[in-house]
Structure formats: structure tokens, C-alpha cells
Design a protein around this motif. Structure first.
Motif, short mmCIF file in Angstrom:
data_model
loop_
_atom_site.label_atom_id
_atom_site.label_comp_id
_atom_site.label_asym_id
_atom_site.label_seq_id
_atom_site.Cartn_x
_atom_site.Cartn_y
_atom_site.Cartn_z
N THR A 88 0.83 -1.21 0.00
CA THR A 88 0.00 0.00 0.00
C THR A 88 0.86 1.25 0.00
N ILE A 89 1.88 1.27 0.86
CA ILE A 89 2.78 2.44 0.94
C ILE A 89 3.52 2.63 -0.38
N SER A 90 3.93 1.52 -0.98
CA SER A 90 4.63 1.61 -2.26
C SER A 90 3.76 2.24 -3.33
N LEU A 91 2.49 1.85 -3.38
CA LEU A 91 1.56 2.40 -4.37
C LEU A 91 1.30 3.88 -4.09
N LEU A 92 1.15 4.24 -2.82
CA LEU A 92 0.95 5.64 -2.47
C LEU A 92 2.18 6.49 -2.79
N GLU A 93 3.39 5.92 -2.58
CA GLU A 93 4.60 6.65 -2.90
C GLU A 93 4.72 6.87 -4.41
N PHE A 118 -1.11 12.36 -0.86
CA PHE A 118 -0.63 10.98 -1.05
C PHE A 118 0.50 10.66 -0.05
N TYR A 119 1.41 11.61 0.14
CA TYR A 119 2.48 11.39 1.12
C TYR A 119 1.91 11.26 2.52
N MET A 120 0.97 12.15 2.88
CA MET A 120 0.45 12.16 4.24
C MET A 120 -0.34 10.90 4.55
N LEU A 121 -1.08 10.41 3.56
CA LEU A 121 -1.80 9.14 3.75
C LEU A 121 -0.82 7.99 3.93
N SER A 122 0.25 8.02 3.13
CA SER A 122 1.28 6.98 3.25
C SER A 122 1.92 7.01 4.63
N ARG A 123 2.25 8.22 5.08
CA ARG A 123 2.92 8.35 6.37
C ARG A 123 2.02 7.93 7.52
N SER A 124 0.77 8.36 7.50
CA SER A 124 -0.17 8.00 8.57
C SER A 124 -0.45 6.51 8.58
N LEU A 125 -0.61 5.96 7.38
CA LEU A 125 -0.90 4.53 7.28
C LEU A 125 0.26 3.70 7.83
N LEU A 126 1.50 4.18 7.63
CA LEU A 126 2.67 3.45 8.13
C LEU A 126 2.63 3.34 9.66
N SER A 127 2.39 4.43 10.35
CA SER A 127 2.37 4.42 11.82
C SER A 127 1.19 3.61 12.35
N ILE A 128 -0.01 3.87 11.74
CA ILE A 128 -1.20 3.14 12.19
C ILE A 128 -1.05 1.64 11.94
N GLY A 129 -0.54 1.32 10.74
CA GLY A 129 -0.37 -0.10 10.39
C GLY A 129 0.60 -0.81 11.31
N ILE A 183 -1.33 23.98 9.23
CA ILE A 183 -1.44 23.44 10.60
C ILE A 183 -1.96 22.01 10.58
N LEU A 184 -2.90 21.73 9.65
CA LEU A 184 -3.46 20.37 9.55
C LEU A 184 -2.36 19.37 9.22
N LYS A 185 -1.53 19.72 8.22
CA LYS A 185 -0.45 18.79 7.84
C LYS A 185 0.50 18.56 9.01
N ASN A 186 0.87 19.66 9.66
CA ASN A 186 1.79 19.52 10.78
C ASN A 186 1.17 18.70 11.91
N THR A 187 -0.15 18.90 12.11
CA THR A 187 -0.84 18.12 13.15
C THR A 187 -0.81 16.64 12.81
N LEU A 188 -1.16 16.32 11.56
CA LEU A 188 -1.11 14.92 11.12
C LEU A 188 0.31 14.36 11.24
N GLN A 189 1.28 15.18 10.90
CA GLN A 189 2.68 14.75 10.96
C GLN A 189 3.07 14.45 12.41
N MET A 195 2.72 8.45 17.40
CA MET A 195 2.52 7.00 17.29
C MET A 195 3.86 6.28 17.18
N HIS A 196 4.80 6.88 16.46
CA HIS A 196 6.11 6.23 16.34
C HIS A 196 6.91 6.30 17.64
N LEU A 197 6.69 7.36 18.39
CA LEU A 197 7.32 7.41 19.71
C LEU A 197 6.79 6.29 20.61
#
Length: 726
Positions: A88-93, A118-129, A183-189, A195-197
Motif C-alpha cells: 500500500t505504501i509503495s503504491l501511495l509513494e 498521497f504522502y500524508m496518507l502513506s505516512r499516517s498509514l505506516l504508523s497506524i499499520g 497546521i493540519l499537515k503539521n498536526t497529522l505529521q 505513534m512512532h514514539l
């Protein structure tokens, strides 16, 4: 193990390189951000970004493919879900790269809106996954289940395309050209960072279970957090922070790839390699154990026979087999235990190896005798001198814990091809000669054809003796001892006999040495003691007056660790008063004074009496008479029989009687067969006598039935001496 060390060192080296690179990049950001801003230029940066995204896509796709390929063999749900996540991350990247500003037309004109989402979905999905996979319980899955799981990434990417490229924007913009992230992007980031912490905390708690994998995942999380931070502070896509953020992101995915590769492929493979190495070492060890003795590490009988089959017939030169027997080793093993015997065998092996040339093959057969193969012999004198050297190095005592033990070597020699030209027969003939060697003073015997029959008979007797106790072939006879002061039979000596079912009566002089060498003297000695004590109680129950029984102790018994306890148990079991048990030792047993002193004092505490049998025939110092708690001396029959004809023997008997009187010891004279012998002993104030003049050794029932008759005959003999003197 060396390969594993090299791998670990290489891993540490790579980790240091990554850390140094990270520090350089951080220095660039911290000190020279403005100087390097837009360093690649607007036109070149798109190409460079595309290359970075292609590398990220390759790494994430590699993780996905790797998980897909190993799932049929591992069947782990975690591995399968990880593969689907990275697909999934590969396809999003890929979608992120294609929709990046400056790229050619892709669905619509490239804008920061689609690319950033697309990047933000990839990044969020990585931590959640990762969090979900971390908390899922490990279990096996059916291999065909992976098709369903791997189809989900395509469903997810289609859903993302529908949302992002909807005619009317559904999602708010998270990147404003010229201003940077919203602010939204930074919040999501920062949520992804949080989550990674949390993931890092979980990794630290489980670090010991899989340290290398946890370390790689921990490093990956750090790099992702660093990239997240940079992606929240850059001004536009040309900012050096954006570029370095992509480098950290690529490094994070690379470490993820390394972690998954190590845990799913490298580690199982290394475990397989380690298992194979362990198996190979086990095989080598088993092979070594099959051909070597575990006590001394010397070659064993299998090794010897294979060596003889290979080397014996190479040349026609004279060769020799030396069989080396260890005197008393069986008795030491039976009395002190295998630990002492094993230590002594090992010490003997070391002394033999120090004397023997390296080209001679020294083997240990059956843990009680050595064999030396000499593949070239010039003459028999060479073998005699070598044998004497081996015996000489054994003269010094072996100090094993608190025991000082001595042993002699009996050496038998068989020659090739003179005695035999077959390897098994050659070894057997050397062993025959070894068993006969103790009969001659040098204890070195060359094989002769006449030895075979006698040795075979002895070995057969030893085999039969193992069953003699069980089959009740052994029995006791008792020889009365006459008290010269009272004229009464107050004691007897218990003597063991063997009635062989086929060979008839076997002399004690034949089977007792066999029992001592084989260690059978320990169970036989205990049986004799218990049987004799029971018999004394049986006579008492039958109405006979109290009778003391004398029982011989062997050297092996005196080194028996539980001797005192065994005798105490026998006395308790038979309810015999200890004063009616006399234990007899020989002078040859008094060599180890320290050990004997301890044992004899412990026996005296039980209440038994101690006698020295065959007194005068030994070679030890008479100092033991003052050290040992001795009650009685028994004059050997060889002195008594010549008391009238040999002045030397007469003087020895007088000396023993005088010494015993001054030491307040009782004296028993053995072997009285003539009136003159008895008359001299009566006149010399000897305490007790025994011999054929009064009675030969007789069965216990005969002694009981004829007890009064024995006293009547004894009185008659004593009266005749008195009448003669008058």
C-alpha cells in the motif's frame, strides 16, 4: 561463531556510518540551511525528487515482495500484514511521485494538493499499520489467504484516488505554495510522530527478545521522526530541508527493509546454519566418542582394531602388542567408587604417555587395561626395557584427594607375526600374557602357547563367580579356636568355600584372587560377614555358649567408602553384640597408614576387635602396631609348622609372643597339626590355637552337633601334654 562475529561487527560499522551521515545532514540543516536553499535548482530538483521517490518505492516494494515470497513457508499473519502494508505504501509513494509539482500531466495538472495528501496518507498509514500489527497476536495462516490480503492495498489506493481526485475537493489543502505546510499537515505529521514514539517505547520493552531487529526498527523510527520534523518546517519543495527529509525517509525505509529481511530471512537462515554447524560438531563429537575413551581421551578398542587392520600388514617387520593391566584398579573402583578409579586411570595414562614415544599407539580398553601397538620392533630386549620403564614411573604414589594410592603394572607382550598374524588374536594373546604376568617377580610376560588354556580357564571362572552368590554356590565353614587357658572353644574363624556346580570344589586360593581383581570381593565380603554374624546368633539360640567369629577383610573392602556403615548395619540387622565379631586384616594392608588408622579407629568405636592375620609374613614397618587399635596377632602357619625343626622360626615365634605380651595383645597360632607344636605353644603361654590337631574347618551344623565332642577331644589332647610334662 566467527561468521556471526563478523556479521555483528559489520552491522555495528554500518550503524556508525548511518549515524555520522545523519550528523552531517543535521549540521547542514542547522548551520547552512539558507546557504543550501534551492541548491539543486527548480528544474533539477524535480528529477532528484523523482529519483528519491523511486528508491523509496523500490525499497517498500521489495519489502512487500519479500513478505509475499516467504509467507507460504512461514505462514505468519504478521509477516503477511506487513507485506500488504508496504505494498500500500509503495503504491501511495508512486502516486505521490507522479503527482509531484513539476511532473508531467497525471490525471490532472500536478499540484501540491494531491502530492502532499498521497504522502500524508502513506505516512499516517505506516504508523497506524505498525501499531496494529504490533498488537496482533502471532498465528499461522493458510497460504491462499495471502491473495485476499494482498488485494486490499489496491482497494485502498483506488479509494485514495477517488477521494483526492474528486471533481469537488473533499480534503482541505495541507500545503500552501510559498508558505509551506498548513497546521493540519503539521498536526497529522506530529500525530504520526507520536505513534512512532509509542512504537519506540514498545520496542525498548521487547528489546531483549530480538535485539538486532528491535535496534533496526528503533533506528527506522528515529529517521522517520526526523523526516517528519523536516517536512513540517520547510518553506517549499526546493528547500534543502525537504530534500534531507526525503533522505531520512529513504534511510528509515531501508532500515525497515533490513529489519524485516533479518527477522524473516537472515535470522532463520543463520539459525539453520547454526543448527547445521551444531549438528556437524555433534557428529564429530559422536565420532570422536565412538573411537576414544571419555576419561583419558585415549583411543579405544574400536580405534585400535581398525588401526591394526590398516597398519599391521603394511610391512613384514616384527611388531608387538603390549597389554598393560593395572593392579588393584577393580578393587579401588568397587571400594572407593568410580570417581577415584577414573582419576587414577587418567593419572596412569599421563605417566604412560610421558614415557612412550609419540609413534607408539596407546589405547585404553574397557577402562581397566591399556594396550600399546608398536609397529617396528628390533628385538625383545627393546620391549623388556620399555616395560621396565613403564613400571618404574608407577612406583611413586598417586595422590587422589586424601588417599595416597599405589599400583603396579602387569605387562603381557605378543609379537607379530611370531605369536599370531591376526589382529584380534594378537591382542587376545597379549591379554593372556598380561593376566599371567602377576605370577612372576618381574610382572612382564611374553606370550607362550601354554598360557592360553590357563588364562581361558581363569576367565571362565571369573564369569562363573559372578553368578556364584546368586545361585547360592558359596558357603561358609568354621574352624574352632581353642583358648589354652580355659580349654574352651570360645571363637571360630569363618572361611568361605565355593562348590562349583560342574567343576566341584574350587580352592579359595584360586577364586579369592579372582574376586579381588574383579571387584566381586566387595559383595562376597558383605555376604560372608552377614552370614557369619547370623550363624553366631543361631548357635546362641541353639544353646551354645557365646562364640566370637573372626572374619577376614580384603584390601578392597578396607577402601570401601561405606565399610564402617555396612558393618554397623550388619550388626544391627543380626542383633550380634559387637564384642563377638573379630575383623582380620593382613600386614600388606598397612601400607597406607593414614587411611588404615582412620578406618580401624572407626571400627573400634563399633565395639569389634581387630586382628592382624599371617603376622610376620609382611614387609611393612612394625610401627603400625602402636598406631593401629589392634587387639590380636595371628602367627602364620609357616612359622608354627617348623617350630621344632627350624631355630629361626622358633626365634620368630618367641619374639612375636614376647612382643605381644609387652603390647598387651592376644596371640592366636594357626596351623597346629602336631602335639609337639602345641606343647611348645602351651609352654610359651600362647593364648589361643587353631589347626587340624583339634579340628579342620567344618560346616556350622556339624560344629553345633559336635560342640561337646570337640571340647572332649581338646581336653584329652591338653591332658596328654600335661601328663607328658609330668
Amino acid at each position: 561463531m566467527m561468521w556471526k562475529f563478523n556479521e555483528d561487527f559489520s552491522f555495528v560499522k554500518q550503524s556508525i556510518q548511518f549515524i555520522l551521515l545523519s550528523m552531517i545532514l543535521l549540521i547542514v540543516i542547522g548551520l547552512g540551511s539558507d546557504k543550501f536553499y534551492g541548491i539543486f535548482g527548480e528544474n533539477n530538483y524535480v528529477t532528484i525528487h523523482l529519483m528519491m521517490e523511486m528508491l523509496i518505492t523500490v525499497v517498500t516494494m521489495s519489502i512487500s515482495i519479500q513478505a509475499w515470497l516467504i509467507t507460504p513457508y512461514i505462514l505468519s499473519n504478521r509477516v503477511l500484514y506487513t507485506g500488504a502494508l508496504f505494498l500500500t505504501i509503495s503504491l501511495l509513494e508512486m502516486a505521490h511521485a507522479l503527482s509531484y509539482k513539476g511532473m508531467p500531466f497525471f490525471i490532472i495538472e500536478s499540484t501540491p494538493y494531491a502530492s502532499t495528501w498521497f504522502y500524508m496518507l502513506s505516512r499516517s498509514l505506516l504508523s497506524i499499520g505498525f501499531l496494529i500489527i504490533f498488537f496482533i497476536r502471532e498465528k499461522e495462516l493458510k497460504s491462499n489467504y495471502r491473495w485476499f490480503i494482498y488485494s486490499l492495498p489496491f482497494v485502498i489506493i483506488i479509494g485514495c484516488f477517488v477521494v483526492i481526485y474528486a471533481p469537488t475537493p473533499i480534503l482541505p489543502p495541507i500545503m500552501i505554495e510559498g508558505e509551506g505546510p498548513t497546521i493540519l499537515k503539521n498536526t497529522l505529521q506530529y500525530i504520526a510522530v507520536a505513534m512512532h514514539l509509542f512504537i519506540m517505547v514498545l520496542l525498548l520493552k521487547n528489546f531483549e527478545k530480538a535485539p538486532k531487529t528491535a535496534f533496526l526498527l528503533f533506528g527506522s523510527a528515529i529517521y522517520l521522526i526526523m523526516s517528519d520534523y523536516l517536512f513540517t518546517i520547510y518553506r517549499d519543495v526546493y528547500d534543502i530541508k525537504n530534500f534531507i527529509g526525503h533522505i531520512f525517509q529513504l534511510s528509515a525505509f531501508y532500515l525497515l527493509f533490513r529489519a524485516i529481511y533479518f527477522s524473516s530471512i537472515e535470522k532463520p537462515f543463520q539459525q539453520l546454519v547454526d543448527t547445521q554447524e551444531h549438528l556437524e560438531k555433534s557428529r564429530e563429537k559422536m565420532h570422536y566418542m565412538a573411537y576414544h575413551n571419555e576419561i583419558t581421551n585415549l583411543p579405544n578398542e574400536r580405534f585400535l582394531m581398525e588401526s591394526l587392520k590398516r597398519d599391521l600388514y603394511i610391512s613384514k617387520s616384527q611388531k608387538a602388542i603390549l597389554a598393560i593391566g593395572i593392579e588393584r584398579i577393580s578393587a579401588i573402583k568397587a571400594s572407593l567408587g568410580s570417581t577415584y578409579a577414573d582419576q587414577m586411570i587418567n593419572l596412569i595414562a599421563q605417566r604412560l604417555k610421558n614415557v612412550l614415544p609419540e609413534e607408539y599407539l596407546l589405547c585404553l580398553l574397557r577402562e581397566d587395561y591399556f594396550v600399546v601397538f608398536i609397529d617396528e620392533v628390533n628385538n625383545t630386549d627393546q620391549l623388556t626395557k620399555l616395560s621396565q620403564q613403564l613400571q618404574f614411573v608407577m612406583e611413586e604414589s598417586f595422590q587422589i584427594q586424601h588417599f595416597s594410592l599405589n599400583s603396579q603394572l602387569n605387562i603381557g607382550i605378543a609379537l607379530f607375526p611370531t605369536d599370531s598374524n591376526r589382529e584380534e588374536e594378537l591382542v587376545r594373546f597379549a591379554l593372556y600374557a598380561m593376566h599371567e604376568a602377576h605370577k612372576i617377580p618381574t610382572r612382564i610376560r611374553f606370550y607362550e602357547s601354554s598360557i592360553s588354556s590357563g588364562t581361558t580357564e581363569r576367565l571362565l571362572l571369573e564369569n562363573d563367580l559372578h553368578d556364584a552368590l546368586v545361585n547360592q554356590e558359596l558357603f561358609l565353614e568354621y574352624q574352632p579356636q581353642l583358648d589354652l587357658q580355659s580349654g574352651q572353644i570360645r571363637s571360630v574363624e569363618a572361611l568361605v568355600r565355593w562348590q562349583h556346580p560342574k567343576k566341584g570344589w574350587i580352592s579359595p586360593g584360586v577364586f579369592i584372587p579372582i574376586a579381588e581383581e574383579s571387584g566381586l570381593i566387595i559383595p562376597i565380603g558383605q555376604w560372608v560377614l552377614e552370614t557369619a554374624c547370623k550363624q553366631v546368633k543361631g548357635w546362641e539360640a541353639a544353646g551354645l555358649p557365646p562364640i566370637k567369629v573372626a572374619v577376614n577383610l580384603s584390601l578392597g573392602q578396607l577402601f570401601q567408602q561405606n565399610l564402617v556403615e555396612m558393618i554397623h548395619n550388619v550388626l544391627e540387622k543380626t542383633q550380634l553384640d559387637p564384642q563377638y565379631l573379630q575383623l582380620e586384616i593382613t600386614e600388606s594392608m598397612t601400607i597406607n597408614i593414614d587411611h588404615m588408622t582412620t578406618i580401624l579407629h572407626q571400627l573400634k568405636v563399633l565395639g569389634v576387635t581387630i586382628a592382624v592375620d599371617d603376622f610376620g609374613t609382611g614387609y611393612s614397618s612394625l610401627s603400625y602396631l602402636k598406631d593401629f587399635p589392634i587387639d590380636c596377632l595371628k602367627i602364620d602357619r609357616s612359622f608354627v609348622q617348623k617350630i621344632q625343626s627350624d631355630s629361626t622360626d622358633k626365634a620368630l615365634v618367641d619374639m612375636i609372643l614376647s612382643m605381644a605380651k609387652h603390647l598387651r595383645l592376644k596371640v592366636v597360632a594357626e596351623g597346629i597339626e602336631e602335639i609337639d607344636q602345641l606343647s611348645y605353644l602351651v609352654a610359651s603361654k600362647c593364648d589361643t590355637v587353631q589347626g587340624f590337631l583339634f579340628s579342620k574347618p567344618i560346616p556350622p551344623n556339624i560344629l553345633q552337633e559336635n560342640y561337646q565332642m570337640l571340647h572332649k577331644d581338646a581336653k584329652s589332647i591338653l591332658d596328654s601334654i600335661t601328663a607328658f610334662e609330668v
